[in-house]
Design an enzyme around this catalytic site. Structure first.
Site, PDB file in Angstrom:
ATOM      1  N   ASP A  82       0.854  -1.189   0.000  1.00  0.00           N
ATOM      2  CA  ASP A  82       0.000   0.000   0.000  1.00  0.00           C
ATOM      3  C   ASP A  82       0.902   1.257   0.000  1.00  0.00           C
ATOM      4  O   ASP A  82       2.125   1.143   0.216  1.00  0.00           O
ATOM      5  CB  ASP A  82      -0.910  -0.059   1.240  1.00  0.00           C
ATOM      6  CG  ASP A  82      -2.151   0.808   1.101  1.00  0.00           C
ATOM      7  OD1 ASP A  82      -2.495   1.191  -0.026  1.00  0.00           O
ATOM      8  OD2 ASP A  82      -2.786   1.096   2.135  1.00  0.00           O
ATOM      9  N   HIS A  83       0.317   2.417  -0.187  1.00  0.00           N
ATOM     10  CA  HIS A  83       1.009   3.717  -0.285  1.00  0.00           C
ATOM     11  C   HIS A  83       2.507   3.687   0.047  1.00  0.00           C
ATOM     12  O   HIS A  83       2.884   3.718   1.212  1.00  0.00           O
ATOM     13  CB  HIS A  83       0.363   4.715   0.678  1.00  0.00           C
ATOM     14  CG  HIS A  83      -1.061   4.964   0.370  1.00  0.00           C
ATOM     15  ND1 HIS A  83      -1.467   5.873  -0.585  1.00  0.00           N
ATOM     16  CD2 HIS A  83      -2.190   4.416   0.871  1.00  0.00           C
ATOM     17  CE1 HIS A  83      -2.791   5.871  -0.644  1.00  0.00           C
ATOM     18  NE2 HIS A  83      -3.256   4.999   0.226  1.00  0.00           N
ATOM     19  N   GLY A 180      -9.256   6.501   7.303  1.00  0.00           N
ATOM     20  CA  GLY A 180      -9.700   6.667   8.689  1.00  0.00           C
ATOM     21  C   GLY A 180     -11.208   6.809   8.760  1.00  0.00           C
ATOM     22  O   GLY A 180     -11.909   6.679   7.752  1.00  0.00           O
ATOM     23  N   HIS A 207      -9.984   4.042  -2.356  1.00  0.00           N
ATOM     24  CA  HIS A 207      -9.338   4.164  -1.033  1.00  0.00           C
ATOM     25  C   HIS A 207     -10.339   4.707  -0.020  1.00  0.00           C
ATOM     26  O   HIS A 207     -11.370   5.264  -0.380  1.00  0.00           O
ATOM     27  CB  HIS A 207      -8.119   5.084  -1.136  1.00  0.00           C
ATOM     28  CG  HIS A 207      -6.933   4.402  -1.753  1.00  0.00           C
ATOM     29  ND1 HIS A 207      -5.808   4.055  -1.040  1.00  0.00           N
ATOM     30  CD2 HIS A 207      -6.731   3.953  -3.007  1.00  0.00           C
ATOM     31  CE1 HIS A 207      -4.955   3.444  -1.841  1.00  0.00           C
ATOM     32  NE2 HIS A 207      -5.491   3.374  -3.042  1.00  0.00           N
ATOM     33  N   ASN A 229     -10.380  -0.704  -0.964  1.00  0.00           N
ATOM     34  CA  ASN A 229      -9.444  -0.757   0.164  1.00  0.00           C
ATOM     35  C   ASN A 229     -10.125  -0.600   1.521  1.00  0.00           C
ATOM     36  O   ASN A 229     -10.885   0.345   1.730  1.00  0.00           O
ATOM     37  CB  ASN A 229      -8.426   0.387   0.042  1.00  0.00           C
ATOM     38  CG  ASN A 229      -7.421   0.159  -1.065  1.00  0.00           C
ATOM     39  OD1 ASN A 229      -7.578  -0.731  -1.878  1.00  0.00           O
ATOM     40  ND2 ASN A 229      -6.389   0.979  -1.086  1.00  0.00           N
TER      41      ASN A 229
HETATM   42  P1  13P Z   1      -9.658   3.060   5.421  1.00  0.00           P
HETATM   43  O1  13P Z   1      -8.632   3.031   6.509  1.00  0.00           O
HETATM   44  O2  13P Z   1     -10.510   4.265   5.453  1.00  0.00           O
HETATM   45  O3  13P Z   1     -10.450   1.786   5.370  1.00  0.00           O
HETATM   46  O4  13P Z   1      -8.856   3.162   4.022  1.00  0.00           O
HETATM   47  C1  13P Z   1      -8.054   2.104   3.607  1.00  0.00           C
HETATM   48  C2  13P Z   1      -7.171   2.475   2.477  1.00  0.00           C
HETATM   49  O5  13P Z   1      -7.551   3.199   1.581  1.00  0.00           O
HETATM   50  C3  13P Z   1      -5.813   1.916   2.469  1.00  0.00           C
HETATM   51  O6  13P Z   1      -5.006   2.467   1.483  1.00  0.00           O
END
Ligand code: 13P
Length: 285
Positions: A82-83, A180, A207, A229
């Site tokens: 991820d990111h 979040g 996301h 996600n």
């Molecule tokens: P949330 O934490 O809002 O579920 O988002 C997850 C996300 O986009 C991870 O890259």
């Protein structure tokens, strides 16, 4: 369990009109619980690791844990980073078996982001892996990466040009979504998903899934968000079930770690399975 290229998993999802849950795992317990949910629901799944989790275990040990647990399960999965703004971590993960990486260079100007994303795509292809691209920050901090401030939005034309020229397999647009818990119901630019997919044919990554409504998920998946996600929901399921269990343990004054782990596993499994059913991926593997 078969490892499948992310682009294949997402192309099949687009054809089938469903979304693949891409769930951020934090340790061996959550890896096992998410994979068990995928097996229970017969759902393809993306296991996502943050840079923080990669650094906590080391890429090779973390990949070994995932493969050892996944060996027992026969639904397709992808291990995705991820990111990640750090090229060295991307190289490390690609060398250690990750099937896909999100090169998050939204802090760079778009031209430099594009130049480097093209390099990352070439590096990933050489490793048989796929790439997610991003040009606008998704609001909110995800495992130490990101910001609560809104970042600069790019025009649709710039986003389309980036997707076409970079060769990314999936794109992470900013449409009013945030990592979040949402403090108020998110207002999402769903039309942007339709426009990006119509112009490029490239599936989109949604996301900030935690806190969206069922209708928002269904609508955005139908428009082309084939990768959905979820991270905060896993953290909450894991921590709150642990908290509940430990309160009971304190009352009883009985301290049995495997019972705590069972409670957390079940909470994470139920959370993941619920999302797989909601996204329509259950029964597709
Ligand atoms: P949330 O934490 O809002 O579920 O988002 C997850 C996300 O986009 C991870 O890259």
């Amino acid at each position: 369990m078969p490892v499948v290229p992310l682009h294949e998993l997402l192309a099949t999802a687009r054809t089938g009109g469903y979304g693949v849950a891409a769930i951020n795992v934090v340790n061996d317990l959550s890896i096992e619980a998410v994979l068990a949910a995928a097996a229970q629901e017969r759902a393809p799944v993306v296991l996502q690791t943050s840079v923080k989790t990669v650094k906590q275990y080391g890429a090779a040990p973390l990949h070994a844990i995932v493969s050892a647990i996944a060996d027992a399960i026969d639904v397709p999965y992808v291990l995705h980073l991820d990111h990640c703004p750090d090229r060295a971590v991307i190289t490390d993960c690609l060398a250690n078996g990750w099937g896909s990486v999100l090169f998050d260079a939204h802090d760079l100007d778009v031209a430099e982001n594009l130049r480097q994303t093209i390099e990352v795509v070439a590096e990933a292809r050489a490793a048989g892996a796929d790439v997610e691209g991003e040009i606008e920050g998704i609001q909110g901090v995800e495992d130490g990466i990101g910001s609560d401030a809104r970042t600069k939005q790019q025009t649709l034309e710039i986003a389309i040009d980036f997707i076409r020229r970079s060769g990314v397999d999936v794109f992470a647009p900013s449409i009013g979504n945030a990592h979040g818990r949402y403090t108020q119901a998110p207002v999402l630019d769903a039309e942007r998903i339709t426009a990006l997919v119509a112009a490029t044919g490239v599936p989109q990554a949604l996301h900030g899934g935690t806190g969206m409504t069922d209708d928002q998920f269904r609508d955005l998946i139908a428009r082309g968000c084939a990768k959905v996600n979820i991270s905060t929901a896993l953290k909450e399921a894991y921590m709150k079930s642990g908290w509940e269990f430990l309160r009971g343990a304190a009352e009883r004054d009985v301290w049995d770690p495997p019972s705590l782990f069972r409670a957390q596993r079940q909470a994470v499994l139920d959370m993941a399975a619920g999302h797989m059913r909601l996204f329509g991926s259950a029964g597709r593997a």
